[in-house]
Every structure is written in C-alpha cells, then in structure tokens.
Design a protein around this motif. Structure first.
Motif, PDB file in Angstrom:
ATOM      1  N   ASP A 364       0.817  -1.222   0.000  1.00 34.15           N
ATOM      2  CA  ASP A 364       0.000   0.000   0.000  1.00 34.15           C
ATOM      3  C   ASP A 364       0.847   1.266   0.000  1.00 34.15           C
ATOM      4  OD1 ASP A 364      -2.602  -0.911  -0.213  1.00 34.15           O
ATOM      5  OD2 ASP A 364      -2.671  -1.475   1.895  1.00 34.15           O
ATOM      6  N   MET A 365       2.153   1.105   0.279  1.00 27.34           N
ATOM      7  CA  MET A 365       3.025   2.284   0.312  1.00 27.34           C
ATOM      8  C   MET A 365       3.620   2.591  -1.059  1.00 27.34           C
ATOM      9  SD  MET A 365       4.689   1.245   3.915  1.00 27.34           S
ATOM     10  CE  MET A 365       5.717   2.587   4.442  1.00 27.34           C
ATOM     11  N   LEU A 366       3.270   1.789  -2.068  1.00 27.37           N
ATOM     12  CA  LEU A 366       3.776   2.035  -3.420  1.00 27.37           C
ATOM     13  C   LEU A 366       3.223   3.361  -3.931  1.00 27.37           C
ATOM     14  CD1 LEU A 366       5.216   0.539  -5.941  1.00 27.37           C
ATOM     15  CD2 LEU A 366       2.867   0.239  -6.733  1.00 27.37           C
ATOM     16  N   SER A 367       4.118   4.259  -4.365  1.00 21.22           N
ATOM     17  CA  SER A 367       3.615   5.554  -4.829  1.00 21.22           C
ATOM     18  C   SER A 367       4.169   5.887  -6.215  1.00 21.22           C
ATOM     19  CB  SER A 367       3.988   6.656  -3.826  1.00 21.22           C
ATOM     20  OG  SER A 367       5.382   6.702  -3.692  1.00 21.22           O
ATOM     21  N   ILE A 368       4.496   4.851  -6.961  1.00 21.78           N
ATOM     22  CA  ILE A 368       5.087   5.057  -8.283  1.00 21.78           C
ATOM     23  C   ILE A 368       4.038   5.619  -9.253  1.00 21.78           C
ATOM     24  CG2 ILE A 368       4.539   2.762  -9.216  1.00 21.78           C
ATOM     25  CD1 ILE A 368       7.455   2.707 -10.257  1.00 21.78           C
ATOM     26  N   ASN A 369       4.509   6.431 -10.218  1.00 19.26           N
ATOM     27  CA  ASN A 369       3.627   6.968 -11.248  1.00 19.26           C
ATOM     28  C   ASN A 369       3.277   5.830 -12.228  1.00 19.26           C
ATOM     29  OD1 ASN A 369       2.692   8.080 -13.676  1.00 19.26           O
ATOM     30  ND2 ASN A 369       3.794  10.005 -13.326  1.00 19.26           N
ATOM     31  N   GLY A 370       2.012   5.414 -12.224  1.00 22.43           N
ATOM     32  CA  GLY A 370       1.597   4.261 -13.022  1.00 22.43           C
ATOM     33  C   GLY A 370       1.765   4.476 -14.508  1.00 22.43           C
ATOM     34  N   LYS A 371       1.517   5.725 -14.964  1.00 21.02           N
ATOM     35  CA  LYS A 371       1.644   6.016 -16.398  1.00 21.02           C
ATOM     36  C   LYS A 371       3.114   5.883 -16.815  1.00 21.02           C
ATOM     37  CE  LYS A 371       0.380   9.353 -19.857  1.00 21.02           C
ATOM     38  NZ  LYS A 371       0.211  10.726 -20.215  1.00 21.02           N
ATOM     39  N   ALA A 372       4.009   6.392 -15.966  1.00 24.80           N
ATOM     40  CA  ALA A 372       5.446   6.293 -16.259  1.00 24.80           C
ATOM     41  C   ALA A 372       5.881   4.825 -16.246  1.00 24.80           C
ATOM     42  CB  ALA A 372       6.240   7.098 -15.241  1.00 24.80           C
ATOM     43  N   GLY A 390      16.276  -1.543 -17.308  1.00 29.79           N
ATOM     44  CA  GLY A 390      14.911  -1.163 -16.926  1.00 29.79           C
ATOM     45  C   GLY A 390      14.755  -1.210 -15.410  1.00 29.79           C
ATOM     46  N   LYS A 391      15.351  -2.225 -14.796  1.00 25.58           N
ATOM     47  CA  LYS A 391      15.269  -2.349 -13.335  1.00 25.58           C
ATOM     48  C   LYS A 391      15.987  -1.190 -12.642  1.00 25.58           C
ATOM     49  CE  LYS A 391      16.038  -6.647 -11.851  1.00 25.58           C
ATOM     50  NZ  LYS A 391      16.392  -8.077 -11.891  1.00 25.58           N
ATOM     51  N   LYS A 392      17.089  -0.757 -13.261  1.00 28.35           N
ATOM     52  CA  LYS A 392      17.810   0.401 -12.680  1.00 28.35           C
ATOM     53  C   LYS A 392      16.938   1.659 -12.761  1.00 28.35           C
ATOM     54  CE  LYS A 392      22.409  -1.271 -13.885  1.00 28.35           C
ATOM     55  NZ  LYS A 392      23.432  -1.164 -14.906  1.00 28.35           N
ATOM     56  N   ILE A 393      16.263   1.807 -13.897  1.00 20.97           N
ATOM     57  CA  ILE A 393      15.403   2.986 -14.078  1.00 20.97           C
ATOM     58  C   ILE A 393      14.232   2.932 -13.083  1.00 20.97           C
ATOM     59  CG2 ILE A 393      13.873   4.184 -15.695  1.00 20.97           C
ATOM     60  CD1 ILE A 393      15.712   3.132 -17.975  1.00 20.97           C
ATOM     61  N   PHE A 398      11.168   5.004  -8.155  1.00 24.16           N
ATOM     62  CA  PHE A 398      10.627   4.891  -6.806  1.00 24.16           C
ATOM     63  C   PHE A 398      10.821   6.184  -6.009  1.00 24.16           C
ATOM     64  CE2 PHE A 398       9.338   0.749  -4.750  1.00 24.16           C
ATOM     65  CZ  PHE A 398       8.847   0.204  -5.918  1.00 24.16           C
ATOM     66  N   ASP A 399      11.897   6.910  -6.358  1.00 20.63           N
ATOM     67  CA  ASP A 399      12.206   8.118  -5.585  1.00 20.63           C
ATOM     68  C   ASP A 399      11.832   9.401  -6.310  1.00 20.63           C
ATOM     69  OD1 ASP A 399      13.357   6.646  -3.474  1.00 20.63           O
ATOM     70  OD2 ASP A 399      15.145   6.346  -4.699  1.00 20.63           O
ATOM     71  N   GLU A 400      11.821   9.345  -7.649  1.00 20.37           N
ATOM     72  CA  GLU A 400      11.558  10.566  -8.414  1.00 20.37           C
ATOM     73  C   GLU A 400      10.519  10.297  -9.494  1.00 20.37           C
ATOM     74  OE1 GLU A 400      15.228  12.369  -9.971  1.00 20.37           O
ATOM     75  OE2 GLU A 400      16.270  11.073  -8.540  1.00 20.37           O
ATOM     76  N   ASP A 401       9.721  11.336  -9.787  1.00 23.51           N
ATOM     77  CA  ASP A 401       8.725  11.208 -10.857  1.00 23.51           C
ATOM     78  C   ASP A 401       9.401  11.562 -12.178  1.00 23.51           C
ATOM     79  OD1 ASP A 401       6.422  10.819 -12.210  1.00 23.51           O
ATOM     80  OD2 ASP A 401       5.407  12.617 -11.476  1.00 23.51           O
ATOM     81  N   ILE A 402      10.007  10.554 -12.818  1.00 22.33           N
ATOM     82  CA  ILE A 402      10.772  10.821 -14.048  1.00 22.33           C
ATOM     83  C   ILE A 402      10.054  10.240 -15.259  1.00 22.33           C
ATOM     84  CG2 ILE A 402      13.061  10.903 -12.968  1.00 22.33           C
ATOM     85  CD1 ILE A 402      13.349   7.923 -13.981  1.00 22.33           C
ATOM     86  N   ASP A 403      10.479  10.741 -16.445  1.00 20.87           N
ATOM     87  CA  ASP A 403      10.038  10.126 -17.702  1.00 20.87           C
ATOM     88  C   ASP A 403      11.084   9.056 -18.022  1.00 20.87           C
ATOM     89  OD1 ASP A 403       9.725   9.352 -20.311  1.00 20.87           O
ATOM     90  OD2 ASP A 403       9.375  11.380 -21.090  1.00 20.87           O
TER      91      ASP A 403
END
Lengths: 476, 93
Positions: A364-372, A390-393, A398-403
C-alpha cells in the motif's frame, strides 16, 4: 458433554487515514516525540471548541457504503463519560444516538462456505491518549499525541461462530477498508484493533450465554488463540463448574496463553451518553452523499474477475494485484499506457515487490507513477532498453517522478544497434581473455557466459542479448 | 435515585462523598426527579428532536495540519511533567 456453539460479536476500531485529528488541526501521524502533536483542544483544556474534520465524515461514509450500510443523513456526536487519564476531558466524544452508518452486511467465505455477517453500526469517534506506567517514579506518564486521532468503530451483530469466521471477517474488513483508502489497517501499529465479545450456548438454545469481552486485540493469530482459550474456559465452567462465569471485560495475555479479568463490564448506562453540545449535528446533503458514492472503488473481487476475463491475467497475478489498491491503481495506469497487461503485472509483482521488500515497505506504500511505469514496460518490451537497465530505471522511479524514456536517453541506457561497436567490444574482450576462449573451445559452455558477461558489462547492458551472443560465436 | 445508585455514580465519577454530601445529593436528585416528572407530562409527540438551541449544522473544517502550540507552552500550567510527558499519580486498574 453437550455440543456447544460459540457466539461472537466484534467491535473493530479502525484509525482513519487523515492528516489531522478529528476535532482539531493537530497532526494525526503515528509516532513522534511525546506530546508533540497536541493543542489545548485535544488536551481537554477548558473553553476549547471542537470542530469536525470533514475528511473524517467522508471516510465514515465511505466505510459505511463499502459495508453496505444505510447512511444516516443527519449524524450527531455524543459524550461518553469515562474517567481515566488517557482521556483529558474525562469523556470521549463518540456517536451513540445517530451514528454515521447502520445496518450493513459483510460477506465472508470459510471452509464451510459463504456467510453474511450483519453490521449493527459504524460510528466515528476520537482515540484516547497513551499511558506509560513508570515504576521508577511510581507515577503514570501521559502522552496525548494519539488523543483525538480519528477512529471508526465497526460493531457487528453476534453472527460469528468460530475463530476461522472471525479471521475471515477481519481480513475482509481490512481488504475493503484498505481498498477504499479509509485506513491502512495496520494491526501492528494499532490502526486496526478489535474487542472480542464471546459467549457459548448449547446447540439449539436460543438464549445467549454469559458474555465476556476481550479488549484491544491487535494480532489475528492472537485473536485465534484467545477465542480457542476463552470458549474452552466458558464450556469448562458450564460443564464442570470450574468457576462462575460473569459478564466482564478481560485482558488476553498472549505469552501466558490465558485471559484475565480486568473489570466488570460497563453497561451503556454507566457511560451516561448525552449529546455533545459543542459539536453541531452534521447534515449530509445529496451532493456530499453522491460525491462519496461516486468515489467508491471497484470491489477487489470484481477487479480480480475483470483482470482475468478481460485482460487475460492468470489467477496468481490477479490475486497478487488485488491485495493492494496501490498495486491496482499502478497496474491499471501502466496497462492503459502500454497496452501490455501481463508485462505490467509482472513488473509490479516481481520488480516493484522486490524494491518494496528491500525498503521494508508494504504494497500500500507504493507511490510510483503508473503512467510512467507503463512507458517503462513498453520500452523494455520493445527492446529499446534492456531488462537489466529497466530495473535500474525503476529504482530511480521509486524516488523521483521521471520520464523513463528520457532518463534512459540521458543516461546511456538505450540499446545500441551499432553492430560495429558490438563487434569491436567482442573482439577486444576475446583478445583479453584467452583462457575463456580456450575453455570454450575445449567444450566448457560456461566459458561462453563469462565472455558474454564481460561484453555486456563493456556495453553497459545496452545490447540485444541474442545479437551479442551471435556476435561472440561468430568471432570465436 | 437511591443510595445504591448514588454509590454507583460515586464510583463511576471517582468521587468519595461524605455522608452529609450524600444526603444533600439525594435531596437534590429527589427535586430533579419531580421536575422531570412535570416535564414528562408534557405532550412532545409532534415536537421535532432538538440537539441545539441554535439551528447550526455541519460546522466542519478541511483536513489540514496546523501546529499552533509548542509542547513547553502547553505544559507550563502542569503541576508535574517528565521528559515531555504529563505526570500523574499512578493509576492501574
């Protein structure tokens, strides 16, 4: 010996997922230094006026609707008198005369099949503070951080008849409330705890037996043990006259595996409920009611069927996803972006789960941007980025909202189609490692993997694995 | 109201009344009961339930955290504190 049936009713307290307390603007966050989240209102100082947190009513209604309750469109707060230092006002503000929700049903499933458990009511109330009994000074230390943290209490009818049913009921409640983001329902942090009211009676008897209540149970396994012990104690008392059963509140000691009498059970009259003149009645108009109703999530079991039948996921994947609302939200956004259901589910169930475990976080603590995430799933699936990169990205996501695509380009993670470069790297690695070359030529297949690993490292993972393997074989 | 009920109320409220105080309370409650009887005799069947004198409803606020007080300020008037806790006589049930 006669056959007995166990009769259990539960009062489940659930801490609501709000930022601030129910009647004041202090933080409702768990933990913190003692008495950091306090103000004159939640410390019960004279002259302070409570003001209801609108979000608490939102969540009370949400819980009621999720459990199939009738919502009282005028809901009021009452004072429950109780003298103890963890309640600074000497009363708890709760709901007695017009709780927010009444008459619901929760369906559970056990080894004996499906069963409907009736909900008597859901009421909103404030939590009490925390007491620390200090042996050194022989005094009691009071922390009011938890005072006025918003709760709902879900009161069931006495429809449960075994520990298995109780566990199924609690798990169902937890699933529904977490799904609707009403509460995190973390029993280990006390954000979900329950009082077990239990009696026994001979099978076929209509009248209830003497009821005891075990308070503040916050572990499902402890609840199972407590029910087994307490029902055996009741039956033993009736059959063998080992003790006189009295209506009382008891404490469960999980280490000793026994329950102990705490105090005679209070009756409603003892609490002297009366309407709290400081808290105005809350009237839920149609617009407010509709907003909450329209915001209710799809039920987990409905999602599960849709994921399997419409999106083609396997049962295991669907079960894993519907365990958590955050996973479902991320999955649906990733699928909408990528059009790849199985791959989106895999990234969540394996890679995201690994990262959460490593960080000691719950699903429930997952806060990743689903679209990204969907973009990442797509660029890995089409070979633009290798799975390893891909795993590195993902870890960065997990920490930043990146493209993810832009990040891959900027950090050299795009798989290279430059065969000239690949050949150059392969030849250099082969020249530098004659032992692996000789081993491979003498029949040691593993030596090929050593060369493959070195080449891939030189190429920073940005190479199609099959192309690389073929190039190595050509040059050996 | 009778002595047994009064004793129960004393216990619930953690009070220890003297014999004289108990007598005074019993007399006071006896008067109250008479007044209650008079009120109960009034027909209120068609009177709507009223919680408050003023017709004020739904006084709510947004779910925003505002820290307005420091712990030290709140504990200035406390008779005893220890390590940021309020300190009270030991109370174990």
């Amino acid at each position: 010996m006669k056959d007995y049936e166990i009769v259990i009713g539960l009062e489940v307290h659930v801490e609501l997922a709000t930022n601030s307390k129910i009647f004041c603007s202090c933080s409702a966050k768990f933990g913190g230094e003692q008495n950091e989240h306090v103000c004159p209102a939640c410390c019960g100082m004279p002259g302070m006026l409570p003001v209801v947190n609108r979000r608490v009513v939102d969540l009370g209604m949400t819980a009621g609707m999720m459990l199939g309750c009738h919502i009282n469109r005028t809901t009021t707060f009452d004072k429950k008198s109780y003298y103890y230092p963890d309640l600074p006002g000497s009363y708890q503000t709760t709901q007695w005369f017009a709780p927010v929700a009444v008459n619901g049903t929760v369906e559970i499933e056990t080894s004996k099949g499906k069963k409907a458990i009736r909900i008597k009511q859901i009421h909103m109330e404030e939590d009490a503070g925390k007491l620390v009994h200090d042996d050194w000074t022989d005094t009691t230390l009071v922390d009011f951080n938890r005072t006025s943290v918003p709760l709902i209490e879900i009161v069931s009818q006495p429809d449960l008849s075994s520990a298995e049913e109780v566990v199924a009921y609690l798990e169902r409640l937890r699933s529904l409330l977490r799904f609707a983001k009403v509460s995190e329902c973390r029993m280990e942090q006390g954000s979900m705890r329950c009082d077990v009211n239990l009696s026994v009676r001979p099978v076929g008897q209509k009248e209830y037996g003497v009821r005891t209540e075990m308070k503040n149970m916050n572990s499902i396994s402890a609840i199972e043990r407590a029910i087994a012990y307490e029902s055996a104690r009741h039956i033993d008392a009736i059959e063998n006259g080992t003790e006189e059963l009295v209506q009382e509140t008891r404490r469960w000691d999980d280490i000793k595996g026994k329950s102990f009498a705490m105090r005679n059970k209070e009756t409603a009259g003892d609490y002297r409920y009366f309407p709290d003149p400081n808290v105005m009645p809350v009237v839920i108009d149609d617009a407010w009611f509709d907003t909450i109703r329209d915001s209710l999530p799809e039920f987990p079991e409905v999602k599960r069927v849709r994921y399997i039948e419409e999106l083609g996921l396997g049962e295991y994947d669907a079960d894993m996803l519907v365990e958590s609302r955050a996973f479902c939200d991320a999955f649906e956004a990733a699928y909408a972006e990528s059009g790849l259901a199985k791959e989106s589910a895999n990234w969540l169930i394996t890679n995201c789960m690994n990262l959460l475990n490593r960080r000691q976080m719950t699903t429930d603590m997952l806060s990743i941007n689903g679209k990204a995430l969907g973009v990442l799933v797509k660029i890995v699936a089409d070979g633009t980025v290798s799975h390893a990169n891909g795993k590195k990205i993902l870890e960065v996501m997990f920490d930043e909202d990146i493209d993810p695509k832009k990040y891959a380009e900027e950090n050299g993670y795009i798989v290279s189609n430059d065969t000239g470069k690949i050949v150059e790297v392969v030849r250099a690695v082969i020249a530098a490692d004659p032992k692996s070359v000789a081993d491979y030529k003498s029949g040691k297949e593993k030596a090929l993997m050593a060369l493959f690993g070195k080449c891939m490292k030189e190429l920073k993972g940005n190479c199609d694995p099959q192309l690389l393997r073929a190039t190595i074989l050509e040059n050996l | 109201m009778n002595e047994t009920v009064l004793k129960r109320l004393e216990k619930l409220n953690q009070l220890a009344l003297t014999e004289e105080e108990e007598k005074a309370f019993l007399a006071f409650y006896a008067e109250q009961e008479e007044e209650q009887k008079a009120l109960a005799a009034v027909n209120t069947e068609e009177v709507e339930r009223m919680v408050h004198v003023m017709p004020v409803y739904t006084v709510v606020r947004d779910d925003v955290v505002i820290k307005m007080f420091e712990r030290e300020d709140l504990q200035k008037g406390a008779p005893e504190t220890m390590d940021g806790y309020w300190q009270v006589p030991r109370l174990v049930e």
